[in-house]
Design a protein around this motif. Structure first.
Motif, mmCIF file in Angstrom:
data_model
loop_
_atom_site.group_PDB
_atom_site.id
_atom_site.type_symbol
_atom_site.label_atom_id
_atom_site.label_comp_id
_atom_site.label_asym_id
_atom_site.label_seq_id
_atom_site.Cartn_x
_atom_site.Cartn_y
_atom_site.Cartn_z
ATOM 1 N N UNK A 21 0.864 -1.185 0.000
ATOM 2 C CA UNK A 21 0.000 0.000 0.000
ATOM 3 C C UNK A 21 0.896 1.229 0.000
ATOM 4 N N UNK A 22 0.963 1.914 -1.112
ATOM 5 C CA UNK A 22 1.785 3.115 -1.228
ATOM 6 C C UNK A 22 0.983 4.329 -0.768
ATOM 7 N N UNK A 23 1.714 5.324 -0.239
ATOM 8 C CA UNK A 23 1.079 6.535 0.295
ATOM 9 C C UNK A 23 1.815 7.778 -0.177
ATOM 10 N N UNK A 24 1.140 8.911 -0.053
ATOM 11 C CA UNK A 24 1.827 10.181 -0.246
ATOM 12 C C UNK A 24 2.665 10.411 1.007
ATOM 13 N N UNK A 25 3.493 11.432 1.014
ATOM 14 C CA UNK A 25 4.330 11.697 2.191
ATOM 15 C C UNK A 25 3.494 12.029 3.425
ATOM 16 N N UNK A 26 2.256 12.475 3.229
ATOM 17 C CA UNK A 26 1.387 12.788 4.370
ATOM 18 C C UNK A 26 0.588 11.578 4.855
ATOM 19 N N UNK A 27 0.722 10.423 4.182
ATOM 20 C CA UNK A 27 0.020 9.215 4.605
ATOM 21 C C UNK A 27 -1.267 8.936 3.867
ATOM 22 N N UNK A 28 -1.634 9.796 2.917
ATOM 23 C CA UNK A 28 -2.863 9.556 2.154
ATOM 24 C C UNK A 28 -2.638 8.384 1.214
ATOM 25 N N UNK A 29 -3.634 7.492 1.105
ATOM 26 C CA UNK A 29 -3.448 6.272 0.320
ATOM 27 C C UNK A 29 -3.399 6.514 -1.183
ATOM 28 N N UNK A 30 -2.527 5.751 -1.845
ATOM 29 C CA UNK A 30 -2.486 5.714 -3.304
ATOM 30 C C UNK A 30 -3.021 4.379 -3.795
ATOM 31 N N UNK A 31 -3.275 3.463 -2.883
ATOM 32 C CA UNK A 31 -3.830 2.141 -3.192
ATOM 33 C C UNK A 31 -5.341 2.223 -3.008
ATOM 34 N N UNK A 32 -6.137 1.734 -3.948
ATOM 35 C CA UNK A 32 -7.593 1.897 -3.874
ATOM 36 C C UNK A 32 -8.255 1.232 -2.667
ATOM 37 N N UNK A 34 -6.904 0.944 0.398
ATOM 38 C CA UNK A 34 -6.247 1.339 1.641
ATOM 39 C C UNK A 34 -7.024 2.446 2.347
ATOM 40 N N UNK A 35 -7.080 2.341 3.663
ATOM 41 C CA UNK A 35 -7.748 3.356 4.475
ATOM 42 C C UNK A 35 -6.839 4.552 4.730
ATOM 43 N N UNK A 36 -5.549 4.389 4.475
ATOM 44 C CA UNK A 36 -4.572 5.445 4.728
ATOM 45 C C UNK A 36 -3.719 5.099 5.935
ATOM 46 N N UNK A 37 -2.480 5.535 5.909
ATOM 47 C CA UNK A 37 -1.571 5.287 7.025
ATOM 48 C C UNK A 37 -1.827 6.337 8.097
ATOM 49 N N UNK A 38 -2.198 5.880 9.288
ATOM 50 C CA UNK A 38 -2.448 6.791 10.398
ATOM 51 C C UNK A 38 -1.211 6.957 11.260
ATOM 52 N N UNK A 39 -0.469 5.872 11.449
ATOM 53 C CA UNK A 39 0.767 5.958 12.226
ATOM 54 C C UNK A 39 1.724 4.853 11.803
ATOM 55 N N UNK A 40 2.978 5.060 12.129
ATOM 56 C CA UNK A 40 4.010 4.054 11.920
ATOM 57 C C UNK A 40 4.531 3.652 13.287
ATOM 58 N N UNK A 41 5.046 2.429 13.363
ATOM 59 C CA UNK A 41 5.515 1.914 14.639
ATOM 60 C C UNK A 41 6.762 1.062 14.420
ATOM 61 N N UNK A 42 7.679 1.149 15.360
ATOM 62 C CA UNK A 42 8.869 0.309 15.360
ATOM 63 C C UNK A 42 8.991 -0.292 16.751
ATOM 64 N N UNK A 43 9.230 -1.605 16.825
ATOM 65 C CA UNK A 43 9.355 -2.307 18.100
ATOM 66 C C UNK A 43 10.629 -3.140 18.057
ATOM 67 N N UNK A 44 11.483 -2.973 19.058
ATOM 68 C CA UNK A 44 12.736 -3.718 19.126
ATOM 69 C C UNK A 44 12.462 -5.163 19.515
ATOM 70 N N UNK A 45 13.129 -6.089 18.844
ATOM 71 C CA UNK A 45 12.935 -7.509 19.151
ATOM 72 C C UNK A 45 13.472 -7.864 20.530
ATOM 73 N N UNK A 46 14.321 -6.999 21.109
ATOM 74 C CA UNK A 46 14.828 -7.223 22.464
ATOM 75 C C UNK A 46 13.730 -6.943 23.487
ATOM 76 N N UNK A 47 12.735 -6.149 23.094
ATOM 77 C CA UNK A 47 11.577 -5.907 23.936
ATOM 78 C C UNK A 47 11.687 -4.727 24.871
ATOM 79 N N UNK A 48 12.732 -3.920 24.748
ATOM 80 C CA UNK A 48 12.906 -2.813 25.685
ATOM 81 C C UNK A 48 12.672 -1.439 25.060
ATOM 82 N N UNK A 49 12.259 -1.400 23.796
ATOM 83 C CA UNK A 49 12.080 -0.114 23.126
ATOM 84 C C UNK A 49 10.999 -0.230 22.064
#
Length: 90
Positions: A21-32, A34-49
């Motif tokens: 699902x591709x988006x504009x830089x503001x998160x608006x969807x370019x895929x028909x 897609x609801x749009x990207x609201x947030x991004x998340x990163x989680x460390x596999x070590x579990x502390x961040x």
């Protein structure tokens, strides 16, 4: 042990937004479908961040900084053996 900090994108309802699902830089969807990207998340596999923010670039930058903070592992295995057994040494 190698740690990972994968970056994932999410819709407003919390469901994952697939990588295709591709988006504009503001998160608006370019895929028909897609609801749009609201947030991004990163989680460390070590579990502390973890990091969750509407700005994908900001999350990615924090993710890279966190990964760089992990101590470097001692190199083992075939590369170490090749270095020890260098045939091209003078």
């Amino acid at each position: 042990m190698t740690f990972r900090v994968p970056l994932t994108n999410h819709h407003a309802d919390g469901t994952d937004c697939p990588a295709d699902h591709k988006h504009t830089s503001s998160g608006k969807p370019l895929h028909p479908d897609c609801l749009g990207r609201t947030y991004s998340q990163a989680v460390c596999s070590r579990g502390d961040w973890q990091m969750k923010n509407p700005g994908k670039g900001y999350v990615n930058e924090c993710r890279k900084r966190h990964l760089a903070s992990h101590p470097k592992q001692e190199v083992t295995g075939p590369k170490v053996l090749r270095d020890l057994l260098r045939l091209d040494a003078p």
